[in-house]
Scaffold this motif. Structure first.
Motif, PDB file in Angstrom:
ATOM      1  N   ALA A   9       0.745  -1.098   0.087  1.00 31.15           N
ATOM      2  CA  ALA A   9       0.022  -0.012   0.083  1.00 31.15           C
ATOM      3  C   ALA A   9       0.859   1.366  -0.116  1.00 31.15           C
ATOM      4  N   ASP A  10       0.395   2.451  -0.486  1.00 29.09           N
ATOM      5  CA  ASP A  10       0.968   3.743  -0.436  1.00 29.09           C
ATOM      6  C   ASP A  10       1.060   4.170   0.827  1.00 29.09           C
ATOM      7  N   ASP A  11       2.137   4.656   1.428  1.00 27.25           N
ATOM      8  CA  ASP A  11       2.545   5.283   2.510  1.00 27.25           C
ATOM      9  C   ASP A  11       1.699   6.245   2.891  1.00 27.25           C
ATOM     10  N   ALA A  12       0.858   6.988   2.086  1.00 33.03           N
ATOM     11  CA  ALA A  12       0.051   8.019   2.591  1.00 33.03           C
ATOM     12  C   ALA A  12      -1.309   7.439   3.183  1.00 33.03           C
ATOM     13  N   HIS A  13      -1.701   6.257   2.696  1.00 31.82           N
ATOM     14  CA  HIS A  13      -2.774   5.590   3.295  1.00 31.82           C
ATOM     15  C   HIS A  13      -2.744   4.968   4.897  1.00 31.82           C
ATOM     16  N   ASP A  14      -3.581   5.618   5.386  1.00 31.92           N
ATOM     17  CA  ASP A  14      -3.445   5.056   6.909  1.00 31.92           C
ATOM     18  C   ASP A  14      -3.654   3.682   7.065  1.00 31.92           C
ATOM     19  N   TYR A  15      -4.424   3.014   6.400  1.00 31.99           N
ATOM     20  CA  TYR A  15      -4.556   1.437   6.571  1.00 31.99           C
ATOM     21  C   TYR A  15      -3.375   0.609   6.383  1.00 31.99           C
ATOM     22  N   ALA A  16      -2.398   1.213   5.837  1.00 25.21           N
ATOM     23  CA  ALA A  16      -1.023   0.704   5.525  1.00 25.21           C
ATOM     24  C   ALA A  16      -0.298   0.531   6.825  1.00 25.21           C
ATOM     25  N   TRP A  17      -0.878   1.083   7.866  1.00 26.20           N
ATOM     26  CA  TRP A  17       0.366   1.327   8.991  1.00 26.20           C
ATOM     27  C   TRP A  17      -0.767   0.645  10.264  1.00 26.20           C
ATOM     28  N   THR A  18       0.171   0.260  11.126  1.00 28.53           N
ATOM     29  CA  THR A  18      -0.408  -0.579  12.337  1.00 28.53           C
ATOM     30  C   THR A  18       0.143   0.176  13.581  1.00 28.53           C
ATOM     31  N   PRO A  19      -0.683   0.826  14.610  1.00 33.61           N
ATOM     32  CA  PRO A  19      -0.047   1.326  15.835  1.00 33.61           C
ATOM     33  C   PRO A  19       0.857   0.594  16.574  1.00 33.61           C
ATOM     34  N   TYR A  20       1.731   0.884  17.011  1.00 34.29           N
ATOM     35  CA  TYR A  20       2.468   0.190  18.116  1.00 34.29           C
ATOM     36  C   TYR A  20       1.594   0.182  19.596  1.00 34.29           C
ATOM     37  N   SER A  21       1.963  -0.800  20.460  1.00 29.65           N
ATOM     38  CA  SER A  21       0.932  -0.795  21.467  1.00 29.65           C
ATOM     39  C   SER A  21       1.621   0.403  22.419  1.00 29.65           C
ATOM     40  N   ASP A  22       0.775   0.664  23.441  1.00 30.10           N
ATOM     41  CA  ASP A  22       1.196   1.890  24.203  1.00 30.10           C
ATOM     42  C   ASP A  22       2.386   1.782  24.880  1.00 30.10           C
ATOM     43  N   ALA A  23       2.878   0.554  25.207  1.00 28.27           N
ATOM     44  CA  ALA A  23       4.136   0.250  26.132  1.00 28.27           C
ATOM     45  C   ALA A  23       5.212   0.664  25.054  1.00 28.27           C
ATOM     46  N   ASP A  24       5.094  -0.095  23.692  1.00 25.02           N
ATOM     47  CA  ASP A  24       6.188   0.253  22.583  1.00 25.02           C
ATOM     48  C   ASP A  24       6.241   1.568  22.275  1.00 25.02           C
ATOM     49  N   ASN A  25       5.132   2.164  22.098  1.00 28.02           N
ATOM     50  CA  ASN A  25       4.985   3.653  21.622  1.00 28.02           C
ATOM     51  C   ASN A  25       5.523   4.580  22.552  1.00 28.02           C
ATOM     52  N   ALA A  26       5.243   4.160  24.053  1.00 27.19           N
ATOM     53  CA  ALA A  26       6.122   5.240  24.896  1.00 27.19           C
ATOM     54  C   ALA A  26       7.648   5.169  24.900  1.00 27.19           C
ATOM     55  N   LYS A  27       8.153   3.841  24.669  1.00 27.46           N
ATOM     56  CA  LYS A  27       9.386   3.325  24.512  1.00 27.46           C
ATOM     57  C   LYS A  27      10.195   4.059  23.410  1.00 27.46           C
ATOM     58  N   LEU A  28       9.427   4.032  22.249  1.00 27.31           N
ATOM     59  CA  LEU A  28       9.897   4.670  20.997  1.00 27.31           C
ATOM     60  C   LEU A  28      10.037   6.092  20.985  1.00 27.31           C
ATOM     61  N   GLU A  29       9.002   6.714  21.716  1.00 24.87           N
ATOM     62  CA  GLU A  29       8.828   8.365  21.677  1.00 24.87           C
ATOM     63  C   GLU A  29       9.972   8.824  22.947  1.00 24.87           C
ATOM     64  N   ALA A  30      10.194   7.886  23.828  1.00 27.62           N
ATOM     65  CA  ALA A  30      11.323   8.366  24.960  1.00 27.62           C
ATOM     66  C   ALA A  30      12.694   8.251  24.273  1.00 27.62           C
ATOM     67  N   LYS A  31      12.932   7.278  23.591  1.00 21.92           N
ATOM     68  CA  LYS A  31      14.026   7.248  22.567  1.00 21.92           C
ATOM     69  C   LYS A  31      14.353   8.377  21.891  1.00 21.92           C
ATOM     70  N   TYR A  32      13.094   8.553  20.938  1.00 16.63           N
ATOM     71  CA  TYR A  32      13.264   9.683  20.131  1.00 16.63           C
ATOM     72  C   TYR A  32      13.643  11.011  20.698  1.00 16.63           C
ATOM     73  N   GLN A  33      12.782  11.332  21.816  1.00 15.92           N
ATOM     74  CA  GLN A  33      13.272  12.486  22.462  1.00 15.92           C
ATOM     75  C   GLN A  33      14.709  12.689  23.013  1.00 15.92           C
ATOM     76  N   GLU A  34      15.210  11.333  23.337  1.00 19.90           N
ATOM     77  CA  GLU A  34      16.444  11.489  23.733  1.00 19.90           C
ATOM     78  C   GLU A  34      17.563  11.474  22.896  1.00 19.90           C
ATOM     79  N   ASP A  35      17.232  10.934  21.766  1.00 22.27           N
ATOM     80  CA  ASP A  35      18.453  11.043  20.447  1.00 22.27           C
ATOM     81  C   ASP A  35      17.344  10.442  19.085  1.00 22.27           C
ATOM     82  N   PRO A  36      16.956  11.376  18.270  1.00 21.17           N
ATOM     83  CA  PRO A  36      16.243  10.917  17.205  1.00 21.17           C
ATOM     84  C   PRO A  36      17.151  10.073  15.992  1.00 21.17           C
TER      85      PRO A  36
END
Length: 207
Positions: A9-36
């Motif tokens: 699917a094209d990257d522009a379509h939301d259905y092509a993507w699956t959200p991470y779990s809340d725990a994984d999302n929090a970990k990803l965001e913390a790492k991104y804020q620390e060093d992207p």
């Protein structure tokens, strides 16, 4: 954060993507804020490369999928939503003001009483009164109120569409505060909700 679950699917379509779990999302965001630009293991199976936005198998780096970050709504978004709500509230208040400026309509339910006697008149239900007021404001002279009754604003009467001689006077009250409560026991015409056609100028309703 989300990972691309449909690689076709094209990257522009939301259905092509699956959200991470809340725990994984929090970990990803913390790492991104620390060093992207860093790479790190997500768990025992997967690692993430934030610089190139990839998730890959730690033991097989060539097996990878794109990831993406969608920024949370910020101050601009909140201001935009507040402005939108303010506009909607203003529109609602304007509509309420317009309704208060509408006249109210009555039909004479007791022909034995004088026109000056308030007991001689029955207020139309709100929807019918609003309909008559709209036609009045538009300058319509004759129109069908429903499938059974018509209104003639030149003579200020309501009559049966197929029997014009069966008629009742009507009157308009200027804008007032609110609507009077309707008495369910009041005698009122048997209205239908069909047929909203305006009558021709010369149509006397006998057809």
């Amino acid at each position: 954060w989300s990972w691309k679950s449909d690689l076709y699917a094209d990257d522009a379509h939301d259905y092509a993507w699956t959200p991470y779990s809340d725990a994984d999302n929090a970990k990803l965001e913390a790492k991104y804020q620390e060093d992207p630009t860093q790479s790190f293991p997500m768990n025992g199976t997967y690692s993430v490369d934030l610089a190139d936005l990839w998730q890959y198998r730690t033991s097989e780096p060539h097996r990878r999928r794109p990831i993406r970050r969608v920024a949370a709504p910020g101050a601009d978004y909140e201001e935009e939503q507040e402005e939108k709500m303010d506009e909607e509230e203003a529109e609602e208040e304007e509509e309420e003001d317009e309704e208060e400026e509408e006249g109210r309509w009555f039909w004479k339910s007791d022909l034995d009483l004088s026109d000056k006697d308030p007991e001689a008149w029955t207020q139309y239900v709100e929807k019918d009164s609003k309909k008559i007021e709209t036609k009045y404001q538009e300058g319509k002279k004759r129109f069908k109120l429903n499938s059974k009754y018509s209104v003639d604003l030149t003579a200020f009467i309501q009559h049966q569409t197929r029997a014009r001689h069966r008629q009742r006077p009507i009157k308009r009250h200027p804008p007032a505060d609110g609507w009077e409560e309707e008495d369910e026991d009041e005698d009122e015409p048997d209205y239908d909700d069909e047929d909203d056609d305006d009558l021709d100028e010369d149509d006397d309703g006998d057809a």
